[in-house]
Enzyme design. Structure first.
Site, short mmCIF file in Angstrom:
data_model
loop_
_atom_site.label_atom_id
_atom_site.label_comp_id
_atom_site.label_asym_id
_atom_site.label_seq_id
_atom_site.Cartn_x
_atom_site.Cartn_y
_atom_site.Cartn_z
N GLY A 74 0.82 -1.21 0.00
CA GLY A 74 0.00 0.00 0.00
C GLY A 74 0.85 1.26 0.00
N THR A 75 1.95 1.21 0.72
CA THR A 75 2.83 2.38 0.80
C THR A 75 3.37 2.75 -0.58
OG1 THR A 75 3.45 1.74 3.05
CG2 THR A 75 4.92 3.27 1.92
N ASN A 152 -7.44 4.10 9.35
CA ASN A 152 -6.98 2.82 9.92
C ASN A 152 -7.17 2.74 11.43
OD1 ASN A 152 -4.87 4.81 9.12
ND2 ASN A 152 -3.61 3.64 10.54
N GLN A 180 -7.72 0.45 3.84
CA GLN A 180 -8.60 -0.12 4.87
C GLN A 180 -10.04 -0.32 4.38
OE1 GLN A 180 -7.70 -1.38 7.68
NE2 GLN A 180 -5.64 -0.55 7.93
N SER A 200 -3.85 -2.65 -0.34
CA SER A 200 -2.77 -3.48 0.20
C SER A 200 -3.29 -4.89 0.43
CB SER A 200 -2.28 -2.87 1.52
OG SER A 200 -1.40 -3.77 2.15
N GLY A 201 -2.56 -5.89 -0.07
CA GLY A 201 -3.02 -7.28 0.02
C GLY A 201 -3.26 -7.76 1.44
N HIS A 202 -2.33 -7.39 2.35
CA HIS A 202 -2.41 -8.03 3.67
C HIS A 202 -3.54 -7.52 4.55
CE1 HIS A 202 -0.19 -5.07 6.42
NE2 HIS A 202 0.11 -4.58 5.23
N THR A 237 10.49 -7.44 -11.45
CA THR A 237 9.82 -8.72 -11.68
C THR A 237 8.69 -8.90 -10.66
OG1 THR A 237 11.87 -9.62 -12.52
CG2 THR A 237 10.18 -11.22 -11.88
N CYS A 325 5.83 4.21 20.68
CA CYS A 325 6.81 4.43 21.74
C CYS A 325 8.09 4.96 21.09
CB CYS A 325 7.07 3.12 22.44
SG CYS A 325 7.74 3.33 24.07
#
Ligand code: PLP
Length: 407
Positions: A74-75, A152, A180, A200-202, A237, A325
């Site tokens: 996605g980035t 998100n 999202q 984004s796939g994940h 590729t 953090c």
């Protein structure tokens, strides 16, 4: 496949790969190892699997297969959209918002340092923004408006279709980070004015490390210069197995969209309303209805979210805090701060995000734990640092917790 005893309520961070996605991928990690650009048969087989995946993703979002460009994440899709707009229009100004994901946030900050103009639209207390705000921000030198479809952290939805219509009427490109949104709510680009859209796939049960940039009529300048893959729009590729997996995930998302909007929504709503009822001094961050069906961002007054996460983790429950953090001190989420949420409240907020793999039983089990955990933290150890110190000293921090669920 899942870890035993894990209750995974962090599906906006990433999702588990669906079994059929995994199955679809395996042949492309084993026997189908050809390079899709090669002219011989094993290359052509692989190439045709990529084209099938392209059609599957196009069906999910209602566009032409030729408008799909496969990327690494996605980035990369987000970065390509903005860099391309600056290059193709020759203009200098970007309109975005104060609550974007770091994929857009870091890039626009970088571009600003290089001298580009960036207008960041503020959001209301419920995380929303209006078309009128976008209209007022447009300038003659605006190259692109980039606004996320769904946030998100809070799940809040922006009116991207109306904004795309406005931008089209003003001759300005419109990009949406839909990472999202896709797979969770219906997206139909056939009747839309959106020019560029990131996936984004994940986030939809496909693997990490694969994404899509939808570019209307493929009008995009490549970010990665290299070979002629993706018709010259993205060198490198192809990550074939993951692309095949994403195609299968898109197919499944089409089939499961109703479930996402009914069963998953009901799980989320029951979880959220029960937390608000059983635990005093809690509240939801973000608009009540203009929101993804799977996301709940809850503020727990007088508790550090990090401490809550540590205790939840002891019971195998995964959620997330928007805070990061940095150098030992907790930074509140930039999204919640942009909504005007006080620093203390932002530091006490947790995101729970559900998926089709969650069950009623998991919601019940977590609701049985949460009130006891919160009241213990409030009574004894509201800060994560103090809790960690007690754990380091060998204390069993979960001993004696009241685990009874009284709905
Ligand atoms: N945009 C949004 C809204 C996201 O939530 C994420 C991931 O969390 C991304 C972009 C980045 O996607 P990726 O992890 O594939 O680079």
């Amino acid at each position: 496949m899942s870890q035993p005893n894990t209750i995974y309520f962090d599906n906006n961070a990433t999702t588990r790969i669906s079994p059929s996605v995994f199955e679809a991928m395996v042949p492309f990690l084993t026997e189908h190892y050809g390079n899709p650009s090669s002219a011989y048969r094993i290359g052509r087989t692989v190439n045709s699997a990529i084209e099938t995946a392209r059609e599957q993703v196009a069906t999910l979002i209602g566009c032409q297969p030729k408008e799909i460009i496969f990327t690494s994440c996605g980035t990369e899709s987000d970065n390509t959209a903005i860099a391309s707009a600056l290059q193709t229009t020759g203009r200098n100004h970007i309109v975005t918002s104060t609550v974007e994901h770091s994929a857009i946030k870091s890039q626009t900050e970088h571009l600003e340092r290089l001298g580009h103009g960036v207008t960041r639209l503020p959001v209301a207390a419920d995380g929303t923004l209006t078309v009128q705000q976008v209209e007022q921000a447009l300038r003659p030198d605006t190259a692109i408006v980039s606004l996320m479809w769904a946030n998100n952290e809070t799940g809040v939805l922006f009116p991207v279709e109306e904004i795309a219509g406005l931008c089209a009427s003003r001759g300005v490109l419109f990009h949406t980070d839909a990472v999202q949104a896709v797979g969770k709510i219906p997206v139909n680009l056939a009747a839309s004015k959106i020019d560029l859209l990131s996936i984004s796939g994940h986030k939809l049960h496909a693997p990490k490390g694969v994404g899509v940039l939808f570019a209307r009529r493929r009008k995009v300048a490549p970010l990665l210069l290299g070979g002629s893959q993706e018709k010259g729009k993205r060198g490198g590729t192809e990550n074939v197995a993951s692309i095949v997996g994403l195609g299968q995930a898109a197919l499944e998302a089409c089939e499961k969209m109703d479930e996402e909007n009914t069963r998953v929504r009901a799980l989320r709503d029951r979880f959220e309303s029960t937390v608000l009822r059983l635990i005093p001094h809690t509240g939801v961050n973000g608009h009540a209805t203009q929101r993804l069906p799977n996301t709940s961002n809850i503020a727990f007054h007088a508790v550090e979210a990090e401490a809550l996460l540590i205790l939840l983790d002891q019971y195998g429950i995964c959620a997330s805090a928007g805070s990061a953090c940095t150098t030992g001190s907790l930074e509140p989420s930039h999204v919640l701060r942009a909504m005007g949420v006080a620093k203390e409240q932002a530091l006490g907020s947790l995101r729970f995000s559900f998926s089709i793999y969650n069950s009623e039983d998991e919601v019940d089990r977590s609701l049985a734990l949460l009130p006891g955990i919160v009241s213990r933290l409030r009574a004894e150890t509201p800060s994560a640092a103090a809790l960690k110190a007690r754990m380091d000293a060998g204390e069993n921090i979960t001993a004696g917790l009241n685990l009874e669920f009284k709905a």
